[in-house]
Design an enzyme around this catalytic site. Sequence first.
Site, PDB file in Angstrom:
ATOM      1  N   THR A  93     -70.520  49.411 -29.438  1.00  0.00           N
ATOM      2  CA  THR A  93     -71.642  49.073 -30.314  1.00  0.00           C
ATOM      3  C   THR A  93     -71.564  50.021 -31.497  1.00  0.00           C
ATOM      4  OG1 THR A  93     -72.965  48.530 -28.376  1.00  0.00           O
ATOM      5  CG2 THR A  93     -74.146  48.842 -30.449  1.00  0.00           C
ATOM      6  N   LYS A 168     -75.933  41.829 -31.728  1.00  0.00           N
ATOM      7  CA  LYS A 168     -76.298  42.956 -30.855  1.00  0.00           C
ATOM      8  C   LYS A 168     -77.436  43.771 -31.464  1.00  0.00           C
ATOM      9  CE  LYS A 168     -75.691  46.383 -27.862  1.00  0.00           C
ATOM     10  NZ  LYS A 168     -75.952  46.314 -26.441  1.00  0.00           N
ATOM     11  N   LYS A 243     -79.977  54.947 -30.555  1.00  0.00           N
ATOM     12  CA  LYS A 243     -78.701  54.722 -31.246  1.00  0.00           C
ATOM     13  C   LYS A 243     -78.670  53.290 -31.805  1.00  0.00           C
ATOM     14  CE  LYS A 243     -73.908  53.632 -30.537  1.00  0.00           C
ATOM     15  NZ  LYS A 243     -72.768  53.356 -29.688  1.00  0.00           N
TER      16      LYS A 243
HETATM   17  P1  NAD Z   1     -69.456  56.944 -22.651  1.00  0.00           P
HETATM   18  O1  NAD Z   1     -69.762  58.139 -23.483  1.00  0.00           O
HETATM   19  O2  NAD Z   1     -69.736  56.985 -21.186  1.00  0.00           O
HETATM   20  O3  NAD Z   1     -67.887  56.556 -22.817  1.00  0.00           O
HETATM   21  C1  NAD Z   1     -67.168  56.688 -24.010  1.00  0.00           C
HETATM   22  C2  NAD Z   1     -65.775  57.167 -23.625  1.00  0.00           C
HETATM   23  O4  NAD Z   1     -64.985  57.246 -24.805  1.00  0.00           O
HETATM   24  C3  NAD Z   1     -65.781  58.569 -23.003  1.00  0.00           C
HETATM   25  O5  NAD Z   1     -65.124  58.531 -21.739  1.00  0.00           O
HETATM   26  C4  NAD Z   1     -64.998  59.422 -24.013  1.00  0.00           C
HETATM   27  O6  NAD Z   1     -64.243  60.448 -23.418  1.00  0.00           O
HETATM   28  C5  NAD Z   1     -64.133  58.374 -24.677  1.00  0.00           C
HETATM   29  N1  NAD Z   1     -63.636  58.777 -25.988  1.00  0.00           N
HETATM   30  C6  NAD Z   1     -64.314  59.362 -27.001  1.00  0.00           C
HETATM   31  N2  NAD Z   1     -63.491  59.557 -28.058  1.00  0.00           N
HETATM   32  C7  NAD Z   1     -62.276  59.072 -27.685  1.00  0.00           C
HETATM   33  C8  NAD Z   1     -61.021  58.980 -28.346  1.00  0.00           C
HETATM   34  N3  NAD Z   1     -60.846  59.421 -29.598  1.00  0.00           N
HETATM   35  N4  NAD Z   1     -59.996  58.427 -27.673  1.00  0.00           N
HETATM   36  C9  NAD Z   1     -60.148  57.966 -26.401  1.00  0.00           C
HETATM   37  N5  NAD Z   1     -61.320  58.035 -25.719  1.00  0.00           N
HETATM   38  C10 NAD Z   1     -62.362  58.577 -26.374  1.00  0.00           C
HETATM   39  O7  NAD Z   1     -70.201  55.722 -23.347  1.00  0.00           O
HETATM   40  P2  NAD Z   1     -70.543  54.285 -22.699  1.00  0.00           P
HETATM   41  O8  NAD Z   1     -71.894  54.315 -22.101  1.00  0.00           O
HETATM   42  O9  NAD Z   1     -69.362  53.838 -21.893  1.00  0.00           O
HETATM   43  O10 NAD Z   1     -70.658  53.411 -24.033  1.00  0.00           O
HETATM   44  C11 NAD Z   1     -69.505  52.943 -24.734  1.00  0.00           C
HETATM   45  C12 NAD Z   1     -69.961  51.971 -25.805  1.00  0.00           C
HETATM   46  O11 NAD Z   1     -70.661  50.886 -25.186  1.00  0.00           O
HETATM   47  C13 NAD Z   1     -70.928  52.576 -26.827  1.00  0.00           C
HETATM   48  O12 NAD Z   1     -70.605  52.071 -28.093  1.00  0.00           O
HETATM   49  C14 NAD Z   1     -72.288  52.102 -26.334  1.00  0.00           C
HETATM   50  O13 NAD Z   1     -73.248  52.014 -27.374  1.00  0.00           O
HETATM   51  C15 NAD Z   1     -71.945  50.735 -25.777  1.00  0.00           C
HETATM   52  N6  NAD Z   1     -72.880  50.232 -24.755  1.00  0.00           N
HETATM   53  C16 NAD Z   1     -73.304  51.046 -23.749  1.00  0.00           C
HETATM   54  C17 NAD Z   1     -74.189  50.539 -22.783  1.00  0.00           C
HETATM   55  C18 NAD Z   1     -74.676  51.418 -21.654  1.00  0.00           C
HETATM   56  O14 NAD Z   1     -75.611  50.992 -20.928  1.00  0.00           O
HETATM   57  N7  NAD Z   1     -74.103  52.584 -21.417  1.00  0.00           N
HETATM   58  C19 NAD Z   1     -74.611  49.200 -22.849  1.00  0.00           C
HETATM   59  C20 NAD Z   1     -74.131  48.382 -23.873  1.00  0.00           C
HETATM   60  C21 NAD Z   1     -73.259  48.913 -24.824  1.00  0.00           C
END
Ligand code: NAD
Length: 289
Positions: A93, A168, A243
């Site tokens: 997102t 979204k 966010k």
């Molecule tokens: P998270 O922080 O758990 O996971 C993100 C991952 O990306 C981490 O493991 C981190 O180490 C990795 N990362 C960061 N920089 C990196 C790089 N340069 N190279 C490789 N890996 C890298 O976040 P999440 O909850 O999994 O969310 C991910 C996305 O999904 C976000 O954009 C969030 O807004 C969206 N989202 C989350 C939810 C939710 O309920 N958690 C729901 C819908 C959408």
Amino acid sequence: MKIAFIGLGNMGGGMAANLVKDGHAVTAFDLSPEATGKAAEQGCSISATVSEAVADAEAVVTMLPNGAIVRSVYTAEVFGSAPKGALFLDCSTIDLATAREVVELAQAAGYEMVDAPVSGGIAAANGGTLTFMVGGSETAFERARAVLEPMAKAVIHAGETGAGQVAKMCNNMLLAIHMIGTCEALALAEKAGLDPQTFYEISSKATGYCWSLNDYTPMPGVGATSPADNGYAGGFASALMLKDLRLAMAGAETSGAAVPMGEHATRIYEAFVEAGNGGKDFGAIFTTL
Ligand code: NAD
């Protein structure tokens, strides 16, 4: 299919595992050794760099925290390393301007790319029941569908590039607004002398019905079971809602839309998160009333 998966966090970890379960060969990368350890247990082969992960990929899926990281991963490591003909799917997102910019850069580098953000939280990511909102051409969407289906309850073509992110941000802005409204109505009902459960019975069948009231009632012990019944633990964190609201405000500015209720909801969640409540479910706004 050979799929590279970048970003194996709360969401990406379960998504990559579902691609493996569907029979795809998944090469994965994350900066966090904990995340890659879990992905390896789920059957992903772990690469040492993004470039290595995408080198042989027919499709590249990214699930990353924000637009700046998405831009840098694609421009510094994916473009040029992925084979020509590979399809890119960004499921993160992120802000609309960056989403459109990265797709333009991908196209200039000779690749097809879609924005494909998701609705549904960690449980849906683990269970393969996410809803994907996809922005891109008809042909890119048809190619993307095959990659997304093993992770999805629904895969919807929202429109051209960026349309997934637009869907979204609009959905989550609306969700924040009706959650705050639901909390206010429940608190007002109680303070004005109406049993909140009776209010729920009436309004959930009247014109006040909405998902926040009917399916995710934010008052403990009233209506549908929700994180409110568990001390507002789990669910959708207020920090993540903030966010998404900020992305919607940026999108409104980019597109010149008036969003007075969205602005107000953003201020309310900002104050709530700054007061140390970022980890609580977004329905916990009820506790401030
Ligand atoms: P998270 O922080 O758990 O996971 C993100 C991952 O990306 C981490 O493991 C981190 O180490 C990795 N990362 C960061 N920089 C990196 C790089 N340069 N190279 C490789 N890996 C890298 O976040 P999440 O909850 O999994 O969310 C991910 C996305 O999904 C976000 O954009 C969030 O807004 C969206 N989202 C989350 C939810 C939710 O309920 N958690 C729901 C819908 C959408």
